[in-house]
Design an enzyme around this catalytic site. Structure first.
Site, short mmCIF file in Angstrom:
data_model
loop_
_atom_site.label_atom_id
_atom_site.label_comp_id
_atom_site.label_asym_id
_atom_site.label_seq_id
_atom_site.Cartn_x
_atom_site.Cartn_y
_atom_site.Cartn_z
N GLU A 1 1.17 -1.47 0.07
CA GLU A 1 -0.04 0.09 0.23
C GLU A 1 0.54 1.11 -0.32
O GLU A 1 1.81 1.09 0.35
CB GLU A 1 -0.67 -0.17 1.42
CG GLU A 1 -2.00 1.16 1.44
CD GLU A 1 -2.83 0.75 2.60
OE1 GLU A 1 -2.49 -0.05 4.07
OE2 GLU A 1 -3.30 1.69 3.34
N VAL B 1 0.26 -1.97 10.65
CA VAL B 1 0.80 -1.72 11.95
C VAL B 1 -0.32 -3.02 13.55
O VAL B 1 0.97 -1.75 14.00
CB VAL B 1 0.34 -0.58 12.61
CG1 VAL B 1 0.30 1.25 11.36
CG2 VAL B 1 -1.61 0.28 12.32
N CYS C 1 -5.15 -3.17 2.73
CA CYS C 1 -4.50 -3.28 4.18
C CYS C 1 -5.91 -3.87 4.83
O CYS C 1 -6.33 -4.78 5.11
CB CYS C 1 -3.79 -2.12 4.43
SG CYS C 1 -3.26 -2.08 5.94
N LYS D 1 -9.80 2.25 -1.94
CA LYS D 1 -10.04 1.41 -0.51
C LYS D 1 -11.40 1.84 0.64
O LYS D 1 -11.39 3.39 0.68
CB LYS D 1 -8.47 1.60 0.37
CG LYS D 1 -8.22 0.93 1.98
CD LYS D 1 -7.99 1.61 2.41
CE LYS D 1 -6.92 1.08 3.86
NZ LYS D 1 -5.52 0.80 5.03
C1 ACM Z 1 -4.52 -0.19 7.39
O1 ACM Z 1 -5.21 0.22 6.76
N1 ACM Z 1 -3.21 0.21 6.85
C2 ACM Z 1 -3.27 0.09 8.27
#
Ligand code: ACM
Length: 272
Positions: free
Chosen positions: A49, A180, A153, A120
């Protein structure tokens, strides 16, 4: 007459790179990807990402400065030429400017120059102050006999994302990430198993800093097969390239036992 239930065998070479993204240093991040790839052959590669820009934005204005339009600029020139050089498809994350909207997006670029976009859907924590929520939904494209979908992510946290891609026919879910926490790395074998799909999570390492605030990333990128077996796994803080050969047609077989087809057994009548 003996009827074979084995899916036709096709081999597709899939992989990921994992590295420490240098914030705002597009050139250096490009060099890192090129050096990790060397002359490796792949059909489908996933890159993290926000892989050239970095993750932790000081502000939306700063994110705008790092953003690019879908299909344009140095970011797309770079990935199209890489897809051409390696004759493989590449899925990567980038900050996308579209009019006055700013998305945390992923693109797939193919060696013939075609390209696909995903924005996203589920923004994580501070991303809500930098980006707009994605509006593309979850789509699937075909390449070399495989059907490929994208999510980014934190989408992993919403099983509906992977499930929607599976219901739309994805054999392989590409998952660029900047994780994270490390819950996702534990969860991805389950996402793969419950949908009988292959998953490729490409996470980053290192940390981004804004003032005294530091966000660290958890590496451990991985490829899972349709039974949730981890086919390739990276370390927590190492720069790595992994490729494996898979038969994406295995994802067309949704039989978990002789009496359980995970598509036919769904009880949509009870789900709401
Ligand atoms: C994330 O969605 N980059 C933790």
């Amino acid at each position: 007459m003996l009827v074979s239930i084995l899916p036709e065998k096709i081999i597709v070479r899939i992989g990921f790179v994992q590295y420490n993204v240098a914030f705002g240093d597009q050139r250096r991040n490009q060099e890192e990807i090129v050096s990790l790839l060397g002359d490796e052959r792949f059909d489908l590669l996933v890159v993290p990402e926000l892989c050239l820009s970095g993750y932790y934005m000081p502000s939306r204005e700063h994110a705008c400065k790092l953003a690019t339009s879908f299909g344009e600029g140095e970011t797309f020139d770079f990935f199209h030429s890489l897809a051409d050089k390696h004759q493989g498809a590449i899925v990567f994350g980038f900050p996308e400017q579209a009019g006055n909207k700013l998305y945390n997006s992923a693109a797939a670029v193919l060696p013939d120059g075609s390209q696909y976009l995903y924005r996203k859907a589920h923004l994580f924590n501070l991303e809500k102050s930098w980006f707009d929520p994605g509006d593309t939904g979850f789509a699937v494209f075909a390449f070399r006999g495989a059907r490929i979908g994208m999510m980014i992510c934190f989408d992993w946290f919403f099983p509906e994302a992977a499930r929607t891609l599976m219901l739309k026919g994805a054999d392989i879910i590409c998952h660029p990430a900047n994780l994270v926490f490390d819950y996702c790395q534990q969860a991805m074998p389950t996402r793969a198993l419950e949908n009988a799909v292959f998953t490729i999570t490409s996470n980053r390492t290192g940390a981004d800093r804004v003032g005294n605030e530091i966000i660290s990333f958890t590496g451990r990128s991985r490829i899972c097969d349709t039974r949730g077996t981890i086919l390739a796994a990276a370390g927590i803080d190492t720069d790595e390239l992994h490729v494996v050969d898979i038969n994406p047609n295995l994802a067309r077989n949704k039989l978990f036992t002789p009496n359980n087809d995970i598509l036919a057994d769904r009880r949509e009548d009870l789900y709401f």
